[in-house]
Structures are given as structure tokens and as C-alpha cells.
Design an enzyme around this catalytic site. Structure first.
Site, short mmCIF file in Angstrom:
data_model
loop_
_atom_site.label_atom_id
_atom_site.label_comp_id
_atom_site.label_asym_id
_atom_site.label_seq_id
_atom_site.Cartn_x
_atom_site.Cartn_y
_atom_site.Cartn_z
N LYS A 71 63.08 -2.35 83.05
CA LYS A 71 63.03 -1.52 81.53
C LYS A 71 62.04 -0.82 81.08
O LYS A 71 61.57 -1.26 81.55
CB LYS A 71 64.00 -3.00 80.97
CG LYS A 71 62.55 -4.15 81.01
CD LYS A 71 62.77 -5.44 79.93
CE LYS A 71 61.72 -6.23 80.66
NZ LYS A 71 62.25 -7.52 80.19
N ARG A 172 66.96 -17.13 74.27
CA ARG A 172 67.40 -15.87 73.30
C ARG A 172 69.07 -15.99 74.27
O ARG A 172 70.35 -15.41 73.70
CB ARG A 172 66.56 -15.63 74.78
CG ARG A 172 66.10 -13.92 74.63
CD ARG A 172 65.51 -13.38 74.34
NE ARG A 172 65.05 -12.72 75.41
CZ ARG A 172 64.64 -11.80 77.04
NH1 ARG A 172 63.02 -11.67 76.35
NH2 ARG A 172 64.71 -12.34 77.67
N TYR A 305 39.11 8.43 58.11
CA TYR A 305 39.85 8.19 57.39
C TYR A 305 38.80 6.77 56.86
O TYR A 305 38.76 5.65 57.17
CB TYR A 305 41.34 7.51 57.33
CG TYR A 305 42.02 8.43 57.38
CD1 TYR A 305 42.60 9.86 56.77
CD2 TYR A 305 42.81 9.12 58.47
CE1 TYR A 305 43.03 11.06 57.02
CE2 TYR A 305 43.75 10.28 59.14
CZ TYR A 305 43.63 10.99 57.99
OH TYR A 305 44.87 11.85 57.98
N MET A 353 46.33 9.60 63.83
CA MET A 353 48.00 9.48 64.03
C MET A 353 47.51 10.50 65.77
O MET A 353 47.94 10.52 66.34
CB MET A 353 48.60 10.56 63.21
CG MET A 353 50.17 10.66 64.57
SD MET A 353 51.91 11.54 62.58
CE MET A 353 51.32 9.87 61.61
#
Ligand SMILES: *Cc1c(COP(=O)(O)O)cnc(C)c1O
Length: 418
Positions: A71, A172, A305, A353
């Protein structure tokens, strides 16, 4: 690709039946300009499958089959390539979470049995038809859902083989104890549905105490008995994720569903000795980039930053082209490390980023173009080191599963045969 990035199209009139899958374009090796990449070692993947199969053979009686859990794009490793490798290595079956993930594997030419575990096929007939067309095995867990699939199959005069998921304590997905009567009633009234498999999922297989897992297994056996008394003959019983497979032989049943272990990560902290065989597992993914710039920094200067890092001495700072948008957690700011020339260099300042800075003051000879490893091992003139998904998870307050699935689609996967 990530589950969230997958979307099912509304099929137009010219395409009445199939679920079409829209795939976000993942960076391909041929597009790679930047040296940031995830290397996926297919030899290690095959090795891990063999380690697991050998361990299963050591257990009493007939050994369980492996249905690899692929998955979320095979835990970030790229589902088509991983599935192809495992299929050629003889894996018995595959499990995915989403219908779309199953369709993707069939489109890639995979022929092994594929189980769709999430149980979501939509409310319309096209989901059912996508299951049939792609020869996917649905997991069912709910009376209304079984009724819907049964009606589609009956109108085709077909028979749909399913795996029934029961909740034995995870809370679940899976028919909860209070719903079992209703589920068995619907099944009794639905000759178009055949229960080939019976499954459950463990909540605490990776915790030190296996008491909860043993109790779940006892409940599972009681439900199996009930199903057989109702005339069902599930020939494929399965419950074990990696942790249960490694630690609780009686949970292996007919099929095991390992995910994380196949990718070479131990499913619990400090479990390498605990479980014996997982010491042999080899990490499949390695994430690397290269130093793009170097600069000297005077004592007392600050970088990045928020200026969260201050040089306590004259320092050398390396900038590398990988950031949180690539899956390098911002929580590693001023905490994590990377390997350069075989030695650990601390992350200096906040991860941004697209870029991250390293303090390479103690990395003698560091130059632009040097390889930087954020995940995996590296050998260099200064030594040999390794950074595992578990170490990163501990630093960032998460689990190795999330570390692997966070490597974003901006990072091209390069497949390696050792
Ligand atoms: C993800 C998943 C697995 C595999 O779990 P690992 O801990 O990665 O081995 C098995 N079964 C189900 C239902 C899952 O969702």
C-alpha cells in the site's frame, strides 16, 4: 504516489465500466537534474523476502505464504517495481489499501493475486466492475457493503470471491462482534458471494507484551469456527503484520501480511535481538543528495530561517538540495544528521522547503559535489556510517512507516540491482 494524490475519475459515456486512475506524475530518473534521489535496492528486497520465507519454514507444519503489503506506493518505494521484483522472486500474493492501487499494479502487468484491504469500492457499479476486470480480491467488512456487491454479482450471474475482515480488537475496520450476526445473515442470503478468506488485524503486535495479540487471535479462531458452522470454508486465513509474523508463530496461519519488514525495517524499537531473524533484514531505501555550496561562517554568526543556529566557533556550512517538501522532516532542524565522506554531520538551522544546511566543520576535505546521505549507509574516507528510518522516527516523534512514506514524489526513485 500517495493515497491522497490518487483520484478516481468519473467515467464518461465512452468508458462506462472502468475505474480510471489519475496518477500524479512522479519525478522519473530521466528527469533528474538535481542529485537528490531515493535509491531502491531490489536485491535487498529479494533478500528480505528470502529471510522471511526461511523463518516461516522453520515453524511447525505447513509454512504460511507471504502476501506482501504494497500500500501507499509500496511504502514509498514505488509499487510497480517492488511488485515486479517480488513476483519474480515467487511471492504468493500482494495486498494494497486502495482499489486504485490494485488497478495500478494490474496496469503494470502484475499477475499475482491482489487483495484490496481498505474495503472501499464506491457505491456504484463501476467499482465492482473494476474489481472483476482487474481480477482483484475485495475485502468486505460490512453487511450493507456485502449486500451491494452481492447484488452486482447476482445481476451478472457471477460469483465474487471475497475476504471477510473481522474486528477482534483493533476497532478500526472489520465487522465488529455486534455486527457479525448481520454479516452472516447477509452472506447466507447472498449465494453470489463466496468467502474465500477470513482476516483480522492486530493492534499491539509490536508492543513488548503480546497478551492483547494472543487474545485477538483467540477471538479470531472463535469467529472462524462460527463461520465454518455457517457453511463458509475460508481457505486463506490471515492476521499477521510484520511484528506478529516475526514474534508470534501461531499467528502466521495460512498467509502473513508483512509490509515494513520487507523494506528492511524492524517493526519495533530495540527488536533486532528480540526477534532474531530481523537482524538479517536489509534496508531497501537509501536517500542521498550532494553538497551544492559551502561557506565559511565566523563564530557568532547565525544561519537559516529564524536564525536558530549560531556558530560557536569558526565553521563551515554546506547547503544541500533537499528539504521538507522532499520528505526531510522539519523536526530534524538542529537535531538530525547526514552522512558526508562516511562521517556524521549535524543539520544546522531549520530545514527549509527545498534546502538544508549541514555543519561540516569536522568533515575534513568536504567539497561541493560530495555525496550526502540522509537515510541509509555510506562509506567514505572518514569512515562508515548508517542512519536508519527508526533513528529518524525517534528524533521526529513518529514511526519508521511514516518516515518511508514521507519521501515525496519530487524525489525520483532509482532502482538498483546490487
Ligand atoms: C499495513 C498493514 C499491514 C502490514 O503492516 P506492517 O506492520 O508494515 O508489516 C498488514 N495488514 C494490514 C491490514 C495493514 O493495514
Amino acid at each position: 504516489m500517495t493515497a491522497a494524490a490518487l483520484m478516481v475519475h468519473d467515467p464518461g459515456p465512452s468508458d462506462p465500466s472502468s475505474v480510471r486512475v489519475l496518477r500524479p506524475r512522479r519525478a522519473a530518473p530521466s528527469d533528474a537534474v538535481r542529485p537528490t534521489r531515493a535509491e531502491v535496492n531490489l536485491g535487498h528486497l529479494r533478500h528480505n523476502l528470502r529471510v522471511i520465507e526461511r523463518a516461516l519454514q522453520r515453524s511447525q507444519g505447513a509454512s504460511a505464504n507471504v502476501w506482501a503489503v504494497l500500500k501507499a506506493d509500496a511504502y514509498g518505494h514505488g509499487a510497480p517495481a517492488v511488485a515486479r521484483t517480488l513476483e519474480r522472486a515467487g511471492v504468493a500474493g500482494l495486498c494494497v489499501a486502495l482499489l486504485e492501487e490494485g488497478v495500478e499494479l494490474r496496469a503494470a502487468g502484475i499477475t499475482a493475486p491482489i487483495l484490496v484491504m481498505s474495503g472501499y469500492y464506491g457505491l456504484r457499479r463501476d467499482g465492482y466492475e473494476a474489481l472483476l476486470e482487474n481480477d482483484l480480491v475485495p475485502v468486505v467488512h460490512d453487511a450493507a457493503q456485502i449486500e451491494r456487491l452481492a447484488a452486482f454479482a447476482a445481476s451478472d450471474e457471477g460469483r465474487l470471491a471475497v475476504h471477510l475482515k473481522v474486528d477482534t480488537g483493533m476497532g478500526r475496520l472489520g465487522a465488529p462482534p455486534s455486527e457479525l450476526d448481520a454479516v452472516f445473515d447477509v452472506l447466507a442470503a447472498s449465494p453470489s458471494i463466496r468467502v474465500d478468506g477470513l482476516m483480522t488485524h492486530f493492534a499491539c503486535a509490536d508492543s513488548p507484551d503480546l497478551g492483547v495479540t494472543r487474545a485477538q487471535l483467540r477471538r479470531f479462531f472463535a469467529i472462524e469456527e462460527r463461520a465454518r458452522a455457517m457453511g463458509h470454508a475460508p481457505s486463506v486465513r490471515h492476521a499477521a503484520n510484520s511484528a506478529a509474523m516475526l514474534r508470534l508463530p501461531e499467528a502466521r496461519l495460512d498467509v502473513v501480511r508483512p509490509g515494513i519488514a520487507l523494506f528492511g525495517v524492524a517493526p519495533m524499537e530495540g527488536s533486532r535481538e528480540d526477534m532474531g531473524l530481523d537482524a538479517e533484514l536489509r534496508p531497501v531505501m537509501r536517500v542521498r543528495t550532494e553538497i551544492m555550496a559551502l561557506r565559511p561562517i565566523a563564530a557568532g554568526e547565525r544561519i537559516g530561517y529564524g536564525h536558530t543556529w549560531e556558530a560557536s566557533r569558526p565553521s563551515v556550512i554546506a547547503t544541500v538540495p533537499m528539504g521538507y517538501a522532499d520528505g526531510l522532516s522539519r523536526a530534524l532542524s538542529n537535531r538530525g544528521h547526514a552522512l558526508v565522506r562516511g562521517k556524521r554531520a549535524p543539520i544546522a538551522g531549520t530545514v527549509s522547503m527545498d534546502l538544508t544546511m549541514l555543519d561540516v566543520t569536522d568533515i575534513q576535505g568536504a567539497r561541493a559535489g560530495d555525496e550526502v546521505v540522509f537515510l541509509g549507509s555510506q562509506e567514505g574516507p572518514l569512515g562508515r556510517g548508517s542512519i536508519g528510518a527508526t533513528e529518524i522516527a525517534e528524533l521526529t516523534g513518529t514511526i519508521p512507516w511514516e518516515v518511508l512514506t514521507s519521501v515525496s514524489r519530487r524525489v525520483p526513485r532509482f532502482y538498483r540491482e546490487p
